[in-house]
Design a protein around this motif. Structure first.
Motif, mmCIF file in Angstrom:
data_model
loop_
_atom_site.group_PDB
_atom_site.id
_atom_site.type_symbol
_atom_site.label_atom_id
_atom_site.label_comp_id
_atom_site.label_asym_id
_atom_site.label_seq_id
_atom_site.Cartn_x
_atom_site.Cartn_y
_atom_site.Cartn_z
ATOM 1 N N ASN A 185 0.818 -1.206 0.000
ATOM 2 C CA ASN A 185 0.000 0.000 0.000
ATOM 3 C C ASN A 185 0.861 1.269 0.000
ATOM 4 O OD1 ASN A 185 -2.796 0.920 0.076
ATOM 5 N ND2 ASN A 185 -2.350 1.722 2.107
ATOM 6 N N SER A 186 1.962 1.227 -0.747
ATOM 7 C CA SER A 186 2.935 2.312 -0.679
ATOM 8 C C SER A 186 3.039 3.096 -1.979
ATOM 9 C CB SER A 186 4.314 1.761 -0.327
ATOM 10 O OG SER A 186 5.296 2.765 -0.401
ATOM 11 N N GLU A 187 3.306 4.406 -1.827
ATOM 12 C CA GLU A 187 3.591 5.253 -2.975
ATOM 13 C C GLU A 187 4.995 5.009 -3.517
ATOM 14 O OE1 GLU A 187 1.291 9.384 -2.599
ATOM 15 O OE2 GLU A 187 2.604 9.024 -0.873
ATOM 16 N N PHE A 188 5.888 4.458 -2.691
ATOM 17 C CA PHE A 188 7.257 4.196 -3.146
ATOM 18 C C PHE A 188 7.496 2.688 -3.264
ATOM 19 C CE2 PHE A 188 7.315 4.947 1.426
ATOM 20 C CZ PHE A 188 8.080 3.906 1.956
ATOM 21 N N GLN A 189 6.503 1.993 -3.842
ATOM 22 C CA GLN A 189 6.579 0.545 -3.992
ATOM 23 C C GLN A 189 7.762 0.122 -4.860
ATOM 24 O OE1 GLN A 189 3.550 -0.957 -2.302
ATOM 25 N NE2 GLN A 189 5.263 -2.329 -1.957
ATOM 26 N N ASP A 190 8.100 0.936 -5.871
ATOM 27 C CA ASP A 190 9.255 0.602 -6.709
ATOM 28 C C ASP A 190 10.546 0.606 -5.902
ATOM 29 O OD1 ASP A 190 7.745 0.265 -8.992
ATOM 30 O OD2 ASP A 190 8.205 2.228 -9.838
ATOM 31 N N GLU A 191 10.699 1.576 -5.009
ATOM 32 C CA GLU A 191 11.899 1.635 -4.170
ATOM 33 C C GLU A 191 11.967 0.439 -3.226
ATOM 34 O OE1 GLU A 191 12.771 5.547 -2.395
ATOM 35 O OE2 GLU A 191 11.087 6.294 -3.568
ATOM 36 N N ILE A 192 10.818 0.040 -2.700
ATOM 37 C CA ILE A 192 10.782 -1.132 -1.821
ATOM 38 C C ILE A 192 11.186 -2.373 -2.605
ATOM 39 C CG2 ILE A 192 9.287 -2.612 -0.430
ATOM 40 C CD1 ILE A 192 7.617 -0.117 0.219
ATOM 41 N N ALA A 193 10.658 -2.510 -3.823
ATOM 42 C CA ALA A 193 11.006 -3.661 -4.657
ATOM 43 C C ALA A 193 12.507 -3.696 -4.937
ATOM 44 C CB ALA A 193 10.222 -3.608 -5.963
ATOM 45 N N ALA A 194 13.089 -2.535 -5.226
ATOM 46 C CA ALA A 194 14.528 -2.475 -5.498
ATOM 47 C C ALA A 194 15.340 -2.870 -4.275
ATOM 48 C CB ALA A 194 14.908 -1.070 -5.965
ATOM 49 N N ALA A 195 14.878 -2.458 -3.089
ATOM 50 C CA ALA A 195 15.579 -2.818 -1.857
ATOM 51 C C ALA A 195 15.469 -4.314 -1.580
ATOM 52 C CB ALA A 195 15.021 -2.010 -0.690
ATOM 53 N N LEU A 196 14.311 -4.877 -1.875
ATOM 54 C CA LEU A 196 14.106 -6.310 -1.641
ATOM 55 C C LEU A 196 14.875 -7.177 -2.630
ATOM 56 C CD1 LEU A 196 10.313 -6.315 -0.794
ATOM 57 C CD2 LEU A 196 12.080 -7.361 0.628
ATOM 58 N N ALA A 197 15.185 -6.625 -3.786
ATOM 59 C CA ALA A 197 15.860 -7.407 -4.824
ATOM 60 C C ALA A 197 17.168 -8.010 -4.333
ATOM 61 C CB ALA A 197 16.115 -6.524 -6.049
ATOM 62 N N HIS A 198 17.803 -7.354 -3.360
ATOM 63 C CA HIS A 198 19.079 -7.862 -2.834
ATOM 64 C C HIS A 198 19.047 -8.010 -1.312
ATOM 65 C CE1 HIS A 198 20.818 -7.256 -6.822
ATOM 66 N NE2 HIS A 198 20.255 -6.064 -6.828
ATOM 67 N N ALA A 199 17.848 -8.022 -0.740
ATOM 68 C CA ALA A 199 17.717 -8.105 0.717
ATOM 69 C C ALA A 199 17.909 -9.534 1.203
ATOM 70 C CB ALA A 199 16.346 -7.592 1.143
ATOM 71 N N PRO A 200 18.768 -9.756 2.200
ATOM 72 C CA PRO A 200 19.012 -11.118 2.704
ATOM 73 C C PRO A 200 17.769 -11.832 3.208
ATOM 74 C CG PRO A 200 20.714 -9.610 3.475
ATOM 75 C CD PRO A 200 19.672 -8.767 2.818
ATOM 76 N N VAL A 201 16.775 -11.096 3.723
ATOM 77 C CA VAL A 201 15.603 -11.739 4.302
ATOM 78 C C VAL A 201 14.819 -12.548 3.276
ATOM 79 C CG1 VAL A 201 13.977 -9.827 3.933
ATOM 80 C CG2 VAL A 201 13.652 -11.365 5.865
ATOM 81 N N VAL A 202 14.875 -12.151 2.014
ATOM 82 C CA VAL A 202 14.044 -12.780 0.990
ATOM 83 C C VAL A 202 14.327 -14.269 0.861
ATOM 84 C CG1 VAL A 202 13.503 -12.810 -1.489
ATOM 85 C CG2 VAL A 202 13.718 -10.633 -0.276
ATOM 86 N N ALA A 203 15.570 -14.659 1.035
ATOM 87 C CA ALA A 203 15.949 -16.061 0.837
ATOM 88 C C ALA A 203 15.218 -17.014 1.777
ATOM 89 C CB ALA A 203 17.456 -16.219 1.003
ATOM 90 N N ARG A 204 14.785 -16.535 2.945
ATOM 91 C CA ARG A 204 14.097 -17.441 3.869
ATOM 92 C C ARG A 204 12.595 -17.201 3.949
ATOM 93 N NH1 ARG A 204 13.656 -14.707 8.843
ATOM 94 N NH2 ARG A 204 15.175 -13.039 9.219
ATOM 95 N N LEU A 205 12.092 -16.349 3.074
ATOM 96 C CA LEU A 205 10.646 -16.145 3.032
ATOM 97 C C LEU A 205 9.968 -17.230 2.211
ATOM 98 C CD1 LEU A 205 10.363 -12.290 2.379
ATOM 99 C CD2 LEU A 205 10.158 -13.498 4.568
ATOM 100 N N GLU A 206 8.727 -17.533 2.594
ATOM 101 C CA GLU A 206 7.880 -18.415 1.803
ATOM 102 C C GLU A 206 6.917 -17.620 0.924
ATOM 103 O OE1 GLU A 206 5.937 -20.933 4.598
ATOM 104 O OE2 GLU A 206 7.777 -21.976 5.192
ATOM 105 N N SER A 207 6.581 -16.420 1.363
ATOM 106 C CA SER A 207 5.688 -15.573 0.579
ATOM 107 C C SER A 207 6.048 -14.113 0.816
ATOM 108 C CB SER A 207 4.218 -15.832 0.929
ATOM 109 O OG SER A 207 3.993 -15.696 2.314
#
Length: 325
Positions: free
Chosen positions: A232-254
């Motif tokens: 629900n963010s106006e800066f969703q693109d920036e969040i996506a870019a940050a997540l692209a290399h975020a260590p947490v993603v590797a252990r997420l299921e969703s």
């Protein structure tokens, strides 16, 4: 999840409207004979109807007197001031005071209020820390709304704390204040598996930045986290870019980046970042992606449950989050 209708299921249980049952009994002349389900079989909803002659606290006391509260596992708190917006403080204090009578409570939804009843930007919240301190065995907490009162006081707040049992936390807001986001990051939630933050827009108090989200992304925080929603963010693109290399993603299921202003720029960052094929689900609904980008995502993530529903027009100069006012 929608704010246009009341929640019908919560914590794996059907929601039962206690006040509605009372009103039916009162209308039939049997005020003391409301037909109630077994205490642990439902999530109990306590909410006022428009122009109710009773206060929320009075209805709450009726609930405490009529139900075997020692077996209640889930509560849904709905409209508490139907004539005009009012702070959640009084209902919160009443629930906290009753904590000794609710030893089995494991889930609480504070603010099951629809747009028809009150716009989310008008739902006046308060410091919800007492809910977590009063119920150390709580495993699920949902809070809707963030607004201050008419005097500019109060508003949604959370003090950093440690809570051993909480597994699911969701803040729903048209504008989630940055101090709340930072406080969640400063909390110690060793059991937390699901975290969802509806960040909203600056004009309604959503002043968090990507920097405020960093503690959720580095992988050292929230050791049991399996679902992350930064939505629900106006800066969703920036969040996506940050997540692209975020260590947490590797252990997420969703992962959910839904409800916001996601464009091809953010989706490209995701596809060019770390692999996402391990995810069970990726929720991007309510987006501004081109058809070409949607197809790229489907081809790149064939085994992932991908939600690309509610597309907006990519070339629209006016782009909106799903929930603001």
């Amino acid at each position: 999840m929608t704010v246009n209708q009341h929640v019908e299921q919560f914590h794996g249980l059907p929601v039962f409207d206690f006040v509605h049952a009372l009103q039916e009994a009162e209308a039939s002349g049997e005020a003391g004979a409301a037909r109630l389900p077994e205490a642990a079989a439902v999530a109990w909803r306590i909410a006022l109807e428009y122009e109710s002659e009773q206060s929320w606290v009075e209805r709450w006391q009726q609930f405490l007197d009529a139900v075997d509260t020692e077996r209640v596992t889930a509560l849904v708190i709905g409209q508490w001031a139907p004539d005009e917006p009012d702070s959640f403080r009084e209902p919160l204090d009443a629930v906290v005071a009753a904590a000794p009578r609710l030893p089995a409570l494991r889930a609480l939804f504070a603010g099951d209020i629809t747009y028809e009843e009150c716009e989310i930007s008008w739902i006046q919240q308060c410091d919800v820390t007492p809910l977590l301190t009063a119920f150390p065995e709580l495993t699920e907490l949902v809070v809707r709304g963030a607004s201050e009162d008419w005097n500019g006081e109060g508003g949604l707040a959370l003090e950093p704390l440690r809570h051993e049992a909480l597994k699911a936390l969701r803040f729903e807001a048209g504008g989630l204040p940055a101090p709340v986001v930072r406080s969640v990051a400063a909390c110690d939630f060793p059991a937390l598996e699901r975290l969802e933050l509806w960040l909203g827009v600056d004009s309604y108090g959503g002043d968090a930045t990507v920097g405020d989200l960093a503690p959720f992304l580095d992988g050292s925080h929230l050791p049991k986290l399996r679902h992350l929603g930064l939505q629900n963010s106006e800066f969703q693109d920036e969040i996506a870019a940050a997540l692209a290399h975020a260590p947490v993603v590797a252990r997420l299921e969703s992962l959910s980046l839904s409800m916001g202003v996601l464009t091809d720029q953010g989706a490209t960052a995701l596809l060019e970042g770390q692999p996402l094929t391990h995810l069970r689900a990726l929720d991007l609904h309510h987006h501004y992606l081109t058809e070409e980008m949607q197809q790229r995502l489907r081809q790149a993530l064939p085994g992932v449950e991908l939600d690309l529903s509610e597309p907006g027009k990519p070339d629209d100069r006016w782009r909106y989050v799903a929930v603001a006012e």
